[in-house]
Design an enzyme around this catalytic site. Structure first.
Site, PDB file in Angstrom:
ATOM      1  N   GLY A   1      59.046  16.005 -48.019  1.00 41.55           N
ATOM      2  CA  GLY A   1      60.333  15.464 -47.591  1.00 41.55           C
ATOM      3  C   GLY A   1      60.242  14.996 -46.148  1.00 41.55           C
ATOM      4  N   SER A   2      61.382  14.971 -45.486  1.00 38.65           N
ATOM      5  CA  SER A   2      61.408  14.413 -44.134  1.00 38.65           C
ATOM      6  C   SER A   2      60.795  15.392 -43.121  1.00 38.65           C
ATOM      7  CB  SER A   2      62.849  14.109 -43.736  1.00 38.65           C
ATOM      8  OG  SER A   2      63.591  15.314 -43.727  1.00 38.65           O
TER       9      SER A   2
ATOM     10  N   LYS B   1      62.559  23.337 -56.352  1.00 40.14           N
ATOM     11  CA  LYS B   1      63.906  22.809 -56.181  1.00 40.14           C
ATOM     12  C   LYS B   1      63.757  21.305 -55.952  1.00 40.14           C
ATOM     13  CE  LYS B   1      66.495  21.674 -52.740  1.00 40.14           C
ATOM     14  NZ  LYS B   1      67.169  20.473 -53.281  1.00 40.14           N
ATOM     15  N   PRO B   2      64.089  20.481 -56.973  1.00 35.44           N
ATOM     16  CA  PRO B   2      64.030  19.031 -56.762  1.00 35.44           C
ATOM     17  C   PRO B   2      65.220  18.573 -55.933  1.00 35.44           C
ATOM     18  CG  PRO B   2      64.871  19.501 -58.956  1.00 35.44           C
ATOM     19  CD  PRO B   2      64.582  20.840 -58.309  1.00 35.44           C
TER      20      PRO B   2
ATOM     21  N   GLU C   1      54.173  17.904 -46.652  1.00 30.83           N
ATOM     22  CA  GLU C   1      53.932  16.466 -46.902  1.00 30.83           C
ATOM     23  C   GLU C   1      55.169  15.749 -46.374  1.00 30.83           C
ATOM     24  OE1 GLU C   1      51.310  14.974 -48.076  1.00 30.83           O
ATOM     25  OE2 GLU C   1      50.167  16.597 -48.973  1.00 30.83           O
ATOM     26  N   LEU C   2      55.085  15.216 -45.169  1.00 29.87           N
ATOM     27  CA  LEU C   2      56.299  14.750 -44.480  1.00 29.87           C
ATOM     28  C   LEU C   2      56.331  13.228 -44.326  1.00 29.87           C
ATOM     29  CD1 LEU C   2      56.321  17.680 -41.890  1.00 29.87           C
ATOM     30  CD2 LEU C   2      57.409  17.561 -44.136  1.00 29.87           C
TER      31      LEU C   2
ATOM     32  N   CYS D   1      56.870   7.163 -48.645  1.00 26.68           N
ATOM     33  CA  CYS D   1      56.368   7.756 -47.396  1.00 26.68           C
ATOM     34  C   CYS D   1      55.164   7.002 -46.841  1.00 26.68           C
ATOM     35  CB  CYS D   1      56.010   9.215 -47.632  1.00 26.68           C
ATOM     36  SG  CYS D   1      54.820   9.434 -48.959  1.00 26.68           S
TER      37      CYS D   1
ATOM     38  N   GLU E   1      60.979   5.788 -39.655  1.00 22.26           N
ATOM     39  CA  GLU E   1      60.707   5.353 -41.029  1.00 22.26           C
ATOM     40  C   GLU E   1      61.863   4.452 -41.432  1.00 22.26           C
ATOM     41  OE1 GLU E   1      60.455   9.213 -43.221  1.00 22.26           O
ATOM     42  OE2 GLU E   1      58.831   8.179 -44.230  1.00 22.26           O
TER      43      GLU E   1
ATOM     44  N   TRP F   1      63.731  12.833 -53.479  1.00 22.73           N
ATOM     45  CA  TRP F   1      64.255  11.988 -54.556  1.00 22.73           C
ATOM     46  C   TRP F   1      63.424  10.731 -54.788  1.00 22.73           C
ATOM     47  CZ3 TRP F   1      64.858   7.321 -52.368  1.00 22.73           C
ATOM     48  CH2 TRP F   1      65.081   7.281 -50.984  1.00 22.73           C
ATOM     49  N   ASN F   2      62.535  10.373 -53.862  1.00 23.74           N
ATOM     50  CA  ASN F   2      61.931   9.034 -53.994  1.00 23.74           C
ATOM     51  C   ASN F   2      60.863   8.952 -55.083  1.00 23.74           C
ATOM     52  OD1 ASN F   2      60.027  10.416 -52.455  1.00 23.74           O
ATOM     53  ND2 ASN F   2      59.526   8.649 -51.187  1.00 23.74           N
TER      54      ASN F   2
HETATM   55  N1  LIG Z   1      54.168  12.923 -47.315  1.00 19.77           N
HETATM   56  C1  LIG Z   1      54.563  12.822 -48.571  1.00 19.77           C
HETATM   57  O1  LIG Z   1      53.809  13.065 -49.514  1.00 19.77           O
HETATM   58  C2  LIG Z   1      55.968  12.389 -48.891  1.00 19.77           C
HETATM   59  C3  LIG Z   1      56.262  11.999 -50.212  1.00 19.77           C
HETATM   60  C4  LIG Z   1      57.564  11.599 -50.515  1.00 19.77           C
HETATM   61  C5  LIG Z   1      58.546  11.585 -49.538  1.00 19.77           C
HETATM   62  N2  LIG Z   1      58.242  11.957 -48.276  1.00 19.77           N
HETATM   63  C6  LIG Z   1      59.271  11.908 -47.230  1.00 19.77           C
HETATM   64  O2  LIG Z   1      60.523  12.382 -47.735  1.00 19.77           O
HETATM   65  C7  LIG Z   1      61.594  11.745 -47.072  1.00 19.77           C
HETATM   66  C8  LIG Z   1      62.566  11.190 -48.073  1.00 19.77           C
HETATM   67  O3  LIG Z   1      63.010  12.167 -48.925  1.00 19.77           O
HETATM   68  P1  LIG Z   1      64.393  12.936 -48.701  1.00 19.77           P
HETATM   69  O4  LIG Z   1      65.415  12.037 -48.090  1.00 19.77           O
HETATM   70  O5  LIG Z   1      64.721  13.578 -50.009  1.00 19.77           O
HETATM   71  O6  LIG Z   1      63.974  14.023 -47.619  1.00 19.77           O
HETATM   72  P2  LIG Z   1      64.789  15.312 -47.160  1.00 19.77           P
HETATM   73  O7  LIG Z   1      63.910  16.033 -46.203  1.00 19.77           O
HETATM   74  O8  LIG Z   1      66.163  14.988 -46.742  1.00 19.77           O
HETATM   75  O9  LIG Z   1      64.950  16.159 -48.492  1.00 19.77           O
HETATM   76  C9  LIG Z   1      63.825  16.612 -49.219  1.00 19.77           C
HETATM   77  C10 LIG Z   1      64.221  17.845 -50.000  1.00 19.77           C
HETATM   78  O10 LIG Z   1      64.628  18.845 -49.075  1.00 19.77           O
HETATM   79  C11 LIG Z   1      65.902  19.335 -49.436  1.00 19.77           C
HETATM   80  N3  LIG Z   1      66.570  19.743 -48.208  1.00 19.77           N
HETATM   81  C12 LIG Z   1      67.269  18.995 -47.337  1.00 19.77           C
HETATM   82  N4  LIG Z   1      67.734  19.765 -46.316  1.00 19.77           N
HETATM   83  C13 LIG Z   1      67.298  21.030 -46.553  1.00 19.77           C
HETATM   84  C14 LIG Z   1      67.430  22.273 -45.875  1.00 19.77           C
HETATM   85  N5  LIG Z   1      68.119  22.387 -44.737  1.00 19.77           N
HETATM   86  N6  LIG Z   1      66.846  23.362 -46.404  1.00 19.77           N
HETATM   87  C15 LIG Z   1      66.154  23.275 -47.566  1.00 19.77           C
HETATM   88  N7  LIG Z   1      65.986  22.131 -48.253  1.00 19.77           N
HETATM   89  C16 LIG Z   1      66.552  21.020 -47.754  1.00 19.77           C
HETATM   90  C17 LIG Z   1      66.570  18.203 -50.178  1.00 19.77           C
HETATM   91  O11 LIG Z   1      67.594  18.705 -51.002  1.00 19.77           O
HETATM   92  C18 LIG Z   1      65.398  17.629 -50.953  1.00 19.77           C
HETATM   93  O12 LIG Z   1      65.172  18.384 -52.116  1.00 19.77           O
HETATM   94  C19 LIG Z   1      60.948  10.670 -46.218  1.00 19.77           C
HETATM   95  O13 LIG Z   1      60.840  11.121 -44.899  1.00 19.77           O
HETATM   96  C20 LIG Z   1      59.574  10.510 -46.848  1.00 19.77           C
HETATM   97  O14 LIG Z   1      58.599   9.969 -46.006  1.00 19.77           O
HETATM   98  C21 LIG Z   1      56.979  12.368 -47.925  1.00 19.77           C
HETATM   99  N1  LIG Z   2      54.495   7.223 -52.537  1.00 17.92           N
HETATM  100  C1  LIG Z   2      53.788   8.378 -52.279  1.00 17.92           C
HETATM  101  C2  LIG Z   2      54.640   9.494 -52.126  1.00 17.92           C
HETATM  102  C3  LIG Z   2      55.543   9.215 -50.923  1.00 17.92           C
HETATM  103  O1  LIG Z   2      56.609   8.690 -51.024  1.00 17.92           O
HETATM  104  C4  LIG Z   2      52.681   8.428 -53.252  1.00 17.92           C
HETATM  105  O2  LIG Z   2      52.136   7.351 -53.346  1.00 17.92           O
HETATM  106  O3  LIG Z   2      52.337   9.438 -53.836  1.00 17.92           O
END
Ligand SMILES: NC(=O)c1ccc[n+]([C@@H]2O[C@H](COP(=O)([O-])OP(=O)(O)OC[C@H]3O[C@@H](n4cnc5c(N)ncnc54)[C@H](O)[C@@H]3O)[C@@H](O)[C@H]2O)c1
Ligand SMILES: N[C@@H](CC=O)C(=O)O
Length: 485
Positions: free
Chosen positions: A238-239, A184-185, A260-261, A294, A387, A160-161
């Site tokens: 995501g996480s 899937k967003p 990308e975590l 992230c 984080e 979502w971020n």
């Molecule tokens: N490295 C990168 O490029 C990058 C970029 C943006 C965000 N992030 C990371 O994302 C995290 C924040 O985003 P968040 O809170 O949405 O993360 P999240 O992992 O909770 O959720 C991300 C996505 O995964 C889905 N999801 C959650 N549980 C799931 C499951 N069991 N099975 C399948 N899908 C599932 C969510 O619905 C969402 O669409 C932070 O840790 C951040 O650092 C990383």
């Molecule tokens: N902010 C990042 C994504 C992670 O949150 C970016 O700069 O692309």
């Protein structure tokens, strides 16, 4: 502009309320609310996909995969350009939608839409540069030819971020390479993704090439996307916790996987740094998206000798940031939800009880978290190993270079790191020793379409953006041409 309603959009047809599969909007009797995180008002309801319907997207993508990969690179490039142009024409509406569902200030939302578009534009050009190779064979009767082919159907899950750019960074590369795509967003921010789907339709991207599935049962939807035999590659942002789970699931069909975590970026200010520039860089690296990024600076290491002057400059800059409704003249929006506020609050309270000092506390709106500076932090604190994902700057001090590099590397994450110095020997030495995928040197904002974005260690693997960004969507194929005379 403060009424916080979807009616403010110039073109209301961009507000879509259901999954987009094979060029159609899939209705469902179940719905879920999309909420404005600033005031918790319900913006709209969106059809909650039944996980059993997710396969419809896989079938649609599979059916059109061959036709899409057989288009020429120039044709795919043209589709991507049309899509990018439409996003640009609708920039104001897309930014408004993004602020309404995600909370970030409108200026930042505009920045994210432009950033998202830049990936589509970038890969519309890279589509034409998928080069093969020839190699000297071991015999004169053979020739070795290497070609690159699209991996096949790609599925993705995004957070979502960054509701726009985290999708375009994957989708544009996949489409450019010749792969059909399903995303899937996050259920917290589905509207930006669905607006992009509407614009993909207007751009004439063939049905089934770009699909969006929206729903609240992330686990069940994720199971289809990570285990379906007709999906060749899975890409997740995501996480780290969820990334580990999905990696395991994808192993059942040996899919190509990109992860990308999360991150835990150190931000080091050496005693020879330009303090004014470092403080400006830190404001950007720490407080963009209210700290929900992230690549956010998560641990700030100051050389003991410049700690006081730096903190004075930094605190003054921080005082200028106003928090509130992203549609008003503010620099800090709300956090995404109450759980996020509670998490940040717990990390801060625990740090203080473990010996950190509250150096600065700003004013916050009801749904925000106050901009905070904590000093006297140590690496053993929970706040240093997690984080923060909120507007909290944690200050550590150091007295020598080796000590701070060791501390900076003392994390399971390896996404981004930053440091400020004007000594070229120190710059090269530090850059070489930091175990992170991306390093900002005298720079607080490092993300752009021309650069390879990605991490090491538990921040994941794979790179997005740049010419490396296509590699994850291509198979290398070796042709051995034999019996030549
Ligand atoms: N490295 C990168 O490029 C990058 C970029 C943006 C965000 N992030 C990371 O994302 C995290 C924040 O985003 P968040 O809170 O949405 O993360 P999240 O992992 O909770 O959720 C991300 C996505 O995964 C889905 N999801 C959650 N549980 C799931 C499951 N069991 N099975 C399948 N899908 C599932 C969510 O619905 C969402 O669409 C932070 O840790 C951040 O650092 C990383
Ligand atoms: N902010 C990042 C994504 C992670 O949150 C970016 O700069 O692309």
């Amino acid at each position: 502009m403060t009424t916080s309603s979807l009616k403010q959009l110039t073109d209301n047809s961009l507000v879509k309320n259901s999954s987009f599969i094979n060029g159609n909007w899939l209705k469902s009797s179940a719905t879920f609310d999309v909420v404005n995180p600033f005031n918790n008002s319900v913006l709209t309801q969106v059809a909650d996909i039944n996980p059993s319907d997710v396969e419809k997207a896989v079938i649609a993508a599979k059916n059109v995969q061959l036709a899409w990969q057989n288009t020429t690179a120039n044709e795919r490039s043209e589709y991507l350009k049309k899509w990018a142009n439409l996003l640009t024409e609708n920039l104001e509406d897309l930014a408004l939608l993004l602020t309404l569902e995600q909370g970030k200030p409108l200026a930042e939302a505009r920045g994210e839409i432009k950033y998202g578009i830049s990936y589509i534009e970038w890969f519309s050009e890279e589509a034409k540069r998928v080069y093969g190779d020839t190699m000297p064979a071991l015999s004169n009767s053979q020739q070795i030819i290497v070609t690159k082919q699209p991996v096949g159907v790609v599925a993705a899950i995004t957070p979502w971020n960054f509701p726009n750019a985290m999708i375009t960074r994957k989708a544009a590369a996949a489409l450019a390479a010749g792969c059909c795509f399903i995303v899937k967003p996050s259920e917290l921010t589905p509207l930006s993704a669905l607006a992009m789907a509407e614009l993909s339709l207007q751009a004439g991207i063939p049905n089934g090439v770009f699909n969006v599935v929206v729903g609240t049962n992330a686990k069940a939807i994720g199971e289809v996307l990570t285990t379906h035999p007709d999906i060749a590659k899975f890409s997740f942002t995501g996480s780290t916790a969820v990334g580990k789970l999905l990696t395991k699931q994808a192993a059942s069909t040996v899919k190509r996987v990109s992860m990308e975590l999360g991150g835990n970026a150190p931000f080091i200010v050496f005693d020879d740094a330009d303090l004014e520039a470092a403080a400006t860089g830190l404001i950007a690296a720490k407080f963009r998206n209210a700290g929900q990024t992230c690549v956010c600076a998560n641990r700030i290491y100051l050389a003991e000798s410049i700690k006081q002057p730096f903190l004075e400059i930094f605190t003054e800059k921080l005082k200028q940031l106003k928090q509130g409704n992203g549609l008003e003249d503010v620099q800090l929006g709300p956090l995404i939800n109450k759980a996020a506020i509670d998490k940040v609050s717990t990390l801060v309270n625990n740090a203080i009880s473990q010996g950190a000092t509250l150096h600065y506390l700003g004013e916050a709106s009801a749904t925000g978290y106050p901009a905070t500076i904590l000093t006297n932090c140590t690496n053993s604190m929970e706040i240093a190993q997690n984080e923060i994902f909120g507007p909290v700057a944690t200050i550590f001090t150091f007295t020598n270079e080796q000590e701070v590099i060791k501390q900076a590397n003392d994390t399971e994450y390896g996404l981004a790191a930053y440091f400020y110095s004007q000594n070229i020997n120190r710059i090269m030495h530090t850059a070489n020793q930091l175990k992170f995928g991306m390093i900002g040197i005298n720079e607080g904002i490092i993300s752009n379409a021309a650069a390879p974005f990605g991490g090491v260690k538990q921040s994941g693997y794979g790179r997005e953006g740049s010419h490396y960004g296509l590699d994850d969507y291509l198979e290398v194929k070796y042709l051995c041409l034999g019996n030549l005379v």
